[in-house]
Design a protein around this motif. Structure first.
Motif, PDB file in Angstrom:
ATOM      1  N   ARG A 123      -7.614  10.438  -3.108  1.00 42.89           N
ATOM      2  CA  ARG A 123      -6.828   8.784  -3.228  1.00 42.89           C
ATOM      3  C   ARG A 123      -6.404   9.852  -2.208  1.00 42.89           C
ATOM      4  NH1 ARG A 123      -2.822   7.691  -7.415  1.00 42.89           N
ATOM      5  NH2 ARG A 123      -1.814   9.050  -6.230  1.00 42.89           N
TER       6      ARG A 123
ATOM      7  N   MET B  78     -10.162  -1.351   1.687  1.00 42.83           N
ATOM      8  CA  MET B  78      -9.735  -0.848   3.565  1.00 42.83           C
ATOM      9  C   MET B  78     -10.214  -1.785   4.827  1.00 42.83           C
ATOM     10  SD  MET B  78      -8.127   3.026   2.784  1.00 42.83           S
ATOM     11  CE  MET B  78     -10.638   3.439   2.689  1.00 42.83           C
TER      12      MET B  78
ATOM     13  N   ALA C 219      -5.005   1.992  -3.777  1.00 46.11           N
ATOM     14  CA  ALA C 219      -3.463   2.706  -3.517  1.00 46.11           C
ATOM     15  C   ALA C 219      -2.812   2.980  -4.886  1.00 46.11           C
ATOM     16  CB  ALA C 219      -2.237   2.025  -2.844  1.00 46.11           C
TER      17      ALA C 219
ATOM     18  N   TYR D 106      -7.348   7.456   1.400  1.00 45.03           N
ATOM     19  CA  TYR D 106      -5.964   6.463   2.187  1.00 45.03           C
ATOM     20  C   TYR D 106      -5.675   6.866   3.773  1.00 45.03           C
ATOM     21  CZ  TYR D 106      -2.280   3.767   3.087  1.00 45.03           C
ATOM     22  OH  TYR D 106      -1.100   2.973   3.333  1.00 45.03           O
TER      23      TYR D 106
ATOM     24  N   THR E  87     -12.695   1.828  -1.690  1.00 39.48           N
ATOM     25  CA  THR E  87     -12.841   2.799  -0.282  1.00 39.48           C
ATOM     26  C   THR E  87     -13.375   1.300   0.516  1.00 39.48           C
ATOM     27  OG1 THR E  87     -14.964   3.583  -0.245  1.00 39.48           O
ATOM     28  CG2 THR E  87     -12.462   4.868  -0.717  1.00 39.48           C
TER      29      THR E  87
ATOM     30  N   ASP F 241       1.180  -0.893  -0.037  1.00 40.14           N
ATOM     31  CA  ASP F 241      -0.189   0.161   0.242  1.00 40.14           C
ATOM     32  C   ASP F 241       1.138   0.939  -0.190  1.00 40.14           C
ATOM     33  OD1 ASP F 241      -2.617  -1.917   0.477  1.00 40.14           O
ATOM     34  OD2 ASP F 241      -2.404  -0.894   2.863  1.00 40.14           O
TER      35      ASP F 241
END
Lengths: 344, 258, 98
Positions: free
Chosen positions: B106, B179, B93, B110, B176, B23
């Motif tokens: 982005r 994650m 990523a 993250y 998303t 990542d």
């Protein structure tokens, strides 16, 4: 060096303003006494103009200089190399910013100076118009280009103009890792496989002459030097700096087992104080002398005809144009916030 | 001299470390692509700093993976000698930079996660991971602040910037969900208190993102459908291109030291 | 392209405290649309090598500076007030440090 464009007077001097002779004499006295000139102090218009051009060209060189190395950040062969190269290129952006800030104290805005760069009106160092073709070029640039730059920049830390001198002190402090970073890459290549060593030699072959040219035309041809020396903007002549660079370079190349691509290179033993900071060879002090430099190539590159002039400027133009909406948004948001604050 | 990719013995801990390291590396690499091309010179410094933080995090995690695997691999072998299906990073990523707005969205998605994640991970029973988390948490907190401020300015800036950044939010939203996934392998590490279950961070992440989107006058996408696969090595088309650039020198001169 | 003028972004002066116990010191300037972004830019530009623990940013236009032409009246009258310095006073050596 980073301000070679100064050697080609491209802007007609404005009508000579009548300046108070007393002020001018006092100014020169202060310079002679090694006093620093600060932004609000009286200064001759020509001093202001020369410095604005020199510092902004220096800043432009840093900003354009990010591109040849930026070309390899995504391809750096190890994570350590990747991090150090990224940090180095980032430093160059930082140095450009310190220098723009110093230039702005003389009255021109960053935006005006940057627009001059993008329009092609302003110059930057010829060296960044050469391509970076292999990983070894990252070594050669750090070793040779940063090595040459540091020769030029250390005396600028004592420049008569305070904001420029302070910016250069910061730059020199931060740049001390740049040349070591480059030389370390060269050492790794020269201790590596035959292919790697050949890559290192090829990079040296391509960067040696452009680096010698970086110092600018021979002393006899440099139109601005005398005045800059009187004003203590320039402390050493182009040829003096080039000589220092070459004297340092020869043993470094020898250590790497690389050959300088200069059939005319020779050692000239000297005598006495004249060469006390020269090079040593077989227990004798003297100077290394290079063969003839192709000044025609230098002039062509400076005039916009180097291998990468167009790419470099167009990359920066594109970035500036693509970023316009971001700058507009930031300004619009700031205006809205300020309005709300006033209303509250 | 072989040019083939390395084999990795993916024990649960090694797999976990590679996922988190990948990542950070892939996102850091994406940010490094900006160098020299930023919209504002000052912003080039910021993008460089965030990129360097992430590459640093990746290196710490790879180093620990190498130690845990104890099979002679190292950070560079992990980074340069695994092919796309062996990469374990989030699809988020590897998504291309797009315009500056897309890059910041982005980063926001993250970093809002990483900030919470690493803070929680400072409680890990694994001392090495807790130490990596302590460092990463501070870095991520700044990344979150920086990207939030930009998303707010772009969202509430001009009509054009609002449209661009809303489009970026819509484009990246489906990436998303990944994650917060926790598969059976990671579950064993959660049970041993080595790592935390990322699903527990969902509400806090929603809270942060909702607050930023609201200040930015942006709309949170409604469709709950999420993309996945990165953790198992099934990537978008973009990763292969990224790796072919990143690994070019290592793959061309096998076995050389740099 | 060459004819398009880039609008100016506000200029900020940056002051950094390098460690507790020291005053904030001017380190340079930068451009940013607003104070929040200026503070972040100052962090990213001027503290890459652990130079700072605290940052102040000030809009450049908010600074009022003395005029160098007034140097005489502003700063020279103090030169003659030597009695403000401890070295002006004679204390017998036997008394020691005071």
């Amino acid at each position: 060096m980073y301000t070679q464009g100064l050697s080609n007077p491209d802007a007609p001097a404005p009508a000579k303003a009548v300046e108070d002779a007393g002020l001018a004499a006092r100014f020169q006295d202060r310079v002679d006494a090694e006093e620093r000139i600060e932004a609000n102090d009286w200064m001759p218009e020509a001093y202001r103009r020369t410095l604005t051009r020199q510092i902004s060209q220096h800043a432009h060189s840093e900003i354009i200089g990010m591109l040849p190395e930026g070309n390899w950040v995504t391809r750096a062969p190890t994570l350590r190399r990747k991090a150090t190269l990224l940090a180095k290129v980032q430093d160059e952006a930082g140095h450009g910013l310190y220098l723009y800030a110093a230039a702005e104290t003389l009255g021109r805005s960053r935006e005006e100076m940057f627009d001059d760069l993008l329009s092609g009106k302003a110059k930057y160092s010829s060296i960044f118009n050469y391509p970076t073709l292999t990983w070894a070029d990252m070594g050669a640039i750090g070793w040779l280009v940063d090595g040459a730059a540091i020769m030029n920049q250390i005396p600028l830390c004592r420049c008569s103009y305070g904001p420029y001198a302070r910016a250069m002190i910061r730059v020199c402090k931060e740049e001390s890792f740049h040349q070591r970073q480059g030389y370390e890459i060269m050492v790794a290549l020269c201790r590596g496989t035959p292919e790697q060593k050949a890559m290192a030699q090829d990079a040296l072959d391509r960067w040696y002459w452009p680096c010698l040219m970086m110092f600018g035309p021979p002393d006899g041809d440099s139109t601005h030097s005398d005045q800059s020396t009187r004003w203590k903007i320039k402390r050493f002549s182009n040829d003096e700096l080039r000589q220092k660079f070459l004297d340092a370079l020869v043993p470094q190349a020898e250590y790497l087992g690389l050959t300088l691509p200069d059939p005319g290179l020779r050692f000239e033993p000297g005598a006495g104080d004249a060469v006390k900071d020269g090079a040593m060879k077989d227990g004798v002090r003297g100077h290394w002398r290079h063969g003839p430099i192709n000044w025609d190539e230098f002039r062509q590159v400076l005039a916009g005809n180097g291998p990468c002039n167009r790419e470099r400027i167009s990359a920066r133009r594109r970035a500036h144009k693509d970023g316009a909406w971001v700058r507009e948004a930031a300004a619009a948001y700031a205006a809205k916030q300020a309005k709300q604050k006033r209303a509250a | 001299m072989a040019t083939t990719s390395i084999q990795v013995n993916e024990t649960p801990l090694v797999l976990y470390l590679l996922r988190r390291a990948d990542d950070a590396l892939i996102l850091g690499h994406r940010l490094s692509e900006w160098i020299g091309l930023g919209p504002i010179l000052e912003e080039e410094m910021a993008l460089g700093n965030i990129g360097l933080d992430l590459i640093g995090q990746a290196r710490s995690l790879y180093a620990y993976a190498a130690e845990a695997e104890a099979a002679g691999n190292d950070e560079d072998k992990f980074a340069y000698l695994r092919d796309a299906p062996q990469y374990r990073n989030l699809l988020l990523a590897e998504q291309p930079n797009g315009d500056f707005g897309q890059t910041m969205v982005r980063q926001l998605f993250y970093s809002a996660f990483a900030d919470l994640y690493w803070r929680a991970m400072t409680e890990s029973h694994d001392a090495t991971l807790a130490a990596i988390a302590a460092k990463s948490e501070k870095e991520s907190a700044y990344h979150l602040r920086h990207s939030s401020e930009w998303v707010i300015r772009l969202g509430d800036g001009t009509e054009e910037s609002h449209a661009r950044v809303q489009e970026a939010v819509d484009l990246l939203w489906p990436y998303t969900g990944e994650m917060f996934e926790c598969d059976a392998t990671e579950r064993t590490l959660v049970d041993g208190r080595t790592i935390i279950d990322p699903a527990t961070l969902r509400d806090a992440w929603d809270h942060t993102i909702n607050a930023v989107l609201s200040r930015a006058t942006l709309t949170r996408p409604k469709n709950p459908w999420m993309q996945g696969g990165g953790r198992a090595g099934r990537h978008s088309e973009h990763l292969g291109h990224l790796l072919s650039t990143m690994q070019h020198v290592q793959r061309t001169y096998p076995g050389a030291a740099w | 392209m060459s004819d398009v003028k880039t609008p100016n972004t506000p200029l900020w002066e940056v002051f950094i405290r390098s460690r507790n116990g020291l005053a904030h010191k001017h380190v340079g300037s930068l451009h940013a649309a607003d104070a929040t972004m200026a503070l972040q830019a100052a962090r990213d530009l001027y503290t890459r090598r652990g130079e700072g623990l605290s940052i102040w940013i000030v809009p450049s236009h908010a600074i009022t500076a003395s005029d160098p032409a007034d140097k005489g009246m502003m700063f020279e009258p103090t030169v003659s007030k030597v009695y403000r310095h401890p070295t002006f006073y004679d204390v017998p050596d036997e008394v020691g440090h005071m």
